[in-house]
Motif scaffolding. Structure first.
Motif, mmCIF file in Angstrom:
data_model
loop_
_atom_site.group_PDB
_atom_site.id
_atom_site.type_symbol
_atom_site.label_atom_id
_atom_site.label_comp_id
_atom_site.label_asym_id
_atom_site.label_seq_id
_atom_site.Cartn_x
_atom_site.Cartn_y
_atom_site.Cartn_z
ATOM 1 N N THR A 24 -74.916 -60.151 -7.853
ATOM 2 C CA THR A 24 -73.499 -60.337 -7.614
ATOM 3 C C THR A 24 -72.870 -61.083 -8.773
ATOM 4 O O THR A 24 -73.557 -61.771 -9.524
ATOM 5 C CB THR A 24 -73.267 -61.100 -6.297
ATOM 6 N N ASP A 25 -71.550 -60.960 -8.908
ATOM 7 C CA ASP A 25 -70.837 -61.669 -9.961
ATOM 8 C C ASP A 25 -70.491 -63.094 -9.557
ATOM 9 O O ASP A 25 -70.056 -63.885 -10.372
ATOM 10 C CB ASP A 25 -69.541 -60.939 -10.314
ATOM 11 N N PHE A 26 -70.666 -63.426 -8.286
ATOM 12 C CA PHE A 26 -70.286 -64.739 -7.795
ATOM 13 C C PHE A 26 -71.468 -65.688 -7.830
ATOM 14 O O PHE A 26 -72.502 -65.418 -7.237
ATOM 15 C CB PHE A 26 -69.748 -64.632 -6.377
ATOM 16 N N PRO A 27 -71.316 -66.838 -8.501
ATOM 17 C CA PRO A 27 -72.415 -67.794 -8.568
ATOM 18 C C PRO A 27 -72.550 -68.574 -7.259
ATOM 19 O O PRO A 27 -71.574 -68.794 -6.556
ATOM 20 C CB PRO A 27 -71.997 -68.724 -9.707
ATOM 21 N N GLY A 28 -73.746 -68.997 -6.927
ATOM 22 C CA GLY A 28 -73.973 -69.850 -5.768
ATOM 23 C C GLY A 28 -74.021 -69.091 -4.460
ATOM 24 O O GLY A 28 -73.896 -67.881 -4.395
ATOM 25 N N ALA A 29 -74.181 -69.851 -3.385
ATOM 26 C CA ALA A 29 -74.273 -69.285 -2.048
ATOM 27 C C ALA A 29 -72.889 -68.850 -1.554
ATOM 28 O O ALA A 29 -71.860 -69.284 -2.072
ATOM 29 C CB ALA A 29 -74.864 -70.316 -1.098
ATOM 30 N N MET A 34 -65.019 -70.805 -4.920
ATOM 31 C CA MET A 34 -63.686 -70.253 -4.672
ATOM 32 C C MET A 34 -63.100 -69.872 -6.017
ATOM 33 O O MET A 34 -63.539 -70.357 -7.045
ATOM 34 C CB MET A 34 -62.775 -71.280 -4.006
ATOM 35 N N SER A 35 -62.086 -69.027 -5.987
ATOM 36 C CA SER A 35 -61.444 -68.651 -7.239
ATOM 37 C C SER A 35 -60.265 -69.576 -7.516
ATOM 38 O O SER A 35 -59.555 -69.989 -6.611
ATOM 39 C CB SER A 35 -60.979 -67.198 -7.200
ATOM 40 N N CYS A 36 -60.071 -69.879 -8.783
ATOM 41 C CA CYS A 36 -58.949 -70.691 -9.231
ATOM 42 C C CYS A 36 -57.675 -69.865 -9.109
ATOM 43 O O CYS A 36 -57.648 -68.687 -9.461
ATOM 44 C CB CYS A 36 -59.176 -71.126 -10.678
ATOM 45 N N PHE A 37 -56.603 -70.465 -8.607
ATOM 46 C CA PHE A 37 -55.330 -69.777 -8.442
ATOM 47 C C PHE A 37 -54.736 -69.386 -9.786
ATOM 48 O O PHE A 37 -54.089 -68.351 -9.900
ATOM 49 C CB PHE A 37 -54.357 -70.687 -7.684
ATOM 50 N N LEU A 38 -54.993 -70.174 -10.824
ATOM 51 C CA LEU A 38 -54.385 -69.937 -12.133
ATOM 52 C C LEU A 38 -55.189 -68.973 -13.003
ATOM 53 O O LEU A 38 -54.632 -68.058 -13.588
ATOM 54 C CB LEU A 38 -54.185 -71.262 -12.865
ATOM 55 N N CYS A 39 -56.500 -69.164 -13.107
ATOM 56 C CA CYS A 39 -57.300 -68.338 -14.013
ATOM 57 C C CYS A 39 -58.182 -67.317 -13.286
ATOM 58 O O CYS A 39 -58.814 -66.488 -13.921
ATOM 59 C CB CYS A 39 -58.157 -69.208 -14.922
ATOM 60 N N SER A 40 -58.275 -67.385 -11.961
ATOM 61 C CA SER A 40 -59.052 -66.465 -11.116
ATOM 62 C C SER A 40 -60.552 -66.544 -11.334
ATOM 63 O O SER A 40 -61.291 -65.698 -10.847
ATOM 64 C CB SER A 40 -58.589 -65.019 -11.309
ATOM 65 N N LYS A 41 -61.026 -67.543 -12.047
ATOM 66 C CA LYS A 41 -62.462 -67.711 -12.273
ATOM 67 C C LYS A 41 -63.095 -68.354 -11.044
ATOM 68 O O LYS A 41 -62.531 -69.263 -10.457
ATOM 69 C CB LYS A 41 -62.686 -68.590 -13.505
ATOM 70 N N SER A 46 -66.212 -78.128 -5.553
ATOM 71 C CA SER A 46 -66.052 -79.494 -6.043
ATOM 72 C C SER A 46 -65.338 -79.539 -7.392
ATOM 73 O O SER A 46 -64.842 -80.589 -7.785
ATOM 74 C CB SER A 46 -67.412 -80.189 -6.149
ATOM 75 N N SER A 47 -65.258 -78.413 -8.086
ATOM 76 C CA SER A 47 -64.577 -78.343 -9.382
ATOM 77 C C SER A 47 -63.108 -77.972 -9.246
ATOM 78 O O SER A 47 -62.433 -77.785 -10.245
ATOM 79 C CB SER A 47 -65.255 -77.315 -10.283
ATOM 80 N N ARG A 56 -48.029 -73.273 1.000
ATOM 81 C CA ARG A 56 -49.443 -72.926 1.234
ATOM 82 C C ARG A 56 -50.330 -73.675 0.267
ATOM 83 O O ARG A 56 -49.981 -73.880 -0.886
ATOM 84 C CB ARG A 56 -49.664 -71.424 1.038
ATOM 85 N N ARG A 57 -51.477 -74.097 0.729
ATOM 86 C CA ARG A 57 -52.418 -74.827 -0.099
ATOM 87 C C ARG A 57 -53.203 -73.857 -0.962
ATOM 88 O O ARG A 57 -53.801 -72.902 -0.477
ATOM 89 C CB ARG A 57 -53.365 -75.635 0.768
ATOM 90 N N GLN A 58 -53.162 -74.069 -2.277
ATOM 91 C CA GLN A 58 -53.900 -73.258 -3.249
ATOM 92 C C GLN A 58 -54.815 -74.190 -4.038
ATOM 93 O O GLN A 58 -54.657 -75.400 -3.990
ATOM 94 C CB GLN A 58 -52.948 -72.524 -4.181
ATOM 95 N N TYR A 59 -55.760 -73.621 -4.760
ATOM 96 C CA TYR A 59 -56.730 -74.416 -5.511
ATOM 97 C C TYR A 59 -56.731 -73.993 -6.967
ATOM 98 O O TYR A 59 -56.639 -72.815 -7.274
ATOM 99 C CB TYR A 59 -58.121 -74.255 -4.901
ATOM 100 N N ARG A 60 -56.868 -74.970 -7.860
ATOM 101 C CA ARG A 60 -56.943 -74.708 -9.291
ATOM 102 C C ARG A 60 -58.070 -75.551 -9.878
ATOM 103 O O ARG A 60 -58.553 -76.482 -9.247
ATOM 104 C CB ARG A 60 -55.621 -75.035 -9.984
ATOM 105 N N CYS A 61 -58.477 -75.232 -11.094
ATOM 106 C CA CYS A 61 -59.548 -75.966 -11.767
ATOM 107 C C CYS A 61 -59.141 -77.433 -11.930
ATOM 108 O O CYS A 61 -58.016 -77.729 -12.330
ATOM 109 C CB CYS A 61 -59.846 -75.346 -13.129
ATOM 110 N N ARG A 62 -60.042 -78.326 -11.624
ATOM 111 C CA ARG A 62 -59.762 -79.758 -11.688
ATOM 112 C C ARG A 62 -59.523 -80.221 -13.126
ATOM 113 O O ARG A 62 -58.631 -81.014 -13.389
ATOM 114 C CB ARG A 62 -60.936 -80.534 -11.091
ATOM 115 N N ASN A 63 -60.291 -79.711 -14.070
ATOM 116 C CA ASN A 63 -60.193 -80.155 -15.469
ATOM 117 C C ASN A 63 -59.409 -79.178 -16.325
ATOM 118 O O ASN A 63 -59.538 -79.194 -17.553
ATOM 119 C CB ASN A 63 -61.590 -80.349 -16.053
ATOM 120 N N GLY A 64 -58.620 -78.332 -15.739
ATOM 121 C CA GLY A 64 -57.882 -77.327 -16.504
ATOM 122 C C GLY A 64 -58.687 -76.043 -16.618
ATOM 123 O O GLY A 64 -59.897 -76.025 -16.424
#
Length: 65
Positions: A24-29, A34-41, A46-47, A56-64
């Motif tokens: 699979t292309d997704f790392p981990g279990a 989750m995917s970053c809202f800004l870069c989709s990575k 925890s990152s 709505r609550r969205q998530y982005r990379c903590r360190n950019g």
């Protein structure tokens, strides 16, 4: 994409793969990333840091990204 990079082939009927690359292309279990809202990575939860977009609550990379 180059023709040499293709590792899957279809049966003559075209309905099923004769051989398919595993994994699979997704790392981990499942659910650990989750995917970053800004870069989709896909990164570990925890990152990511949450923020609100249109109520709505969205998530982005903590360190950019």
């Amino acid at each position: 994409m180059k023709d040499a990079d293709v590792k899957t082939t279809l049966r003559p009927g075209g309905l099923r793969y004769a051989s398919k690359v595993g994994g699979t292309d997704f790392p981990g279990a499942f659910g650990a990333t989750m995917s970053c809202f800004l870069c989709s990575k896909h990164v570990s939860r925890s990152s990511l840091v949450s923020f609100l977009v249109a109520g709505r609550r969205q998530y982005r990379c903590r360190n950019g990204c």
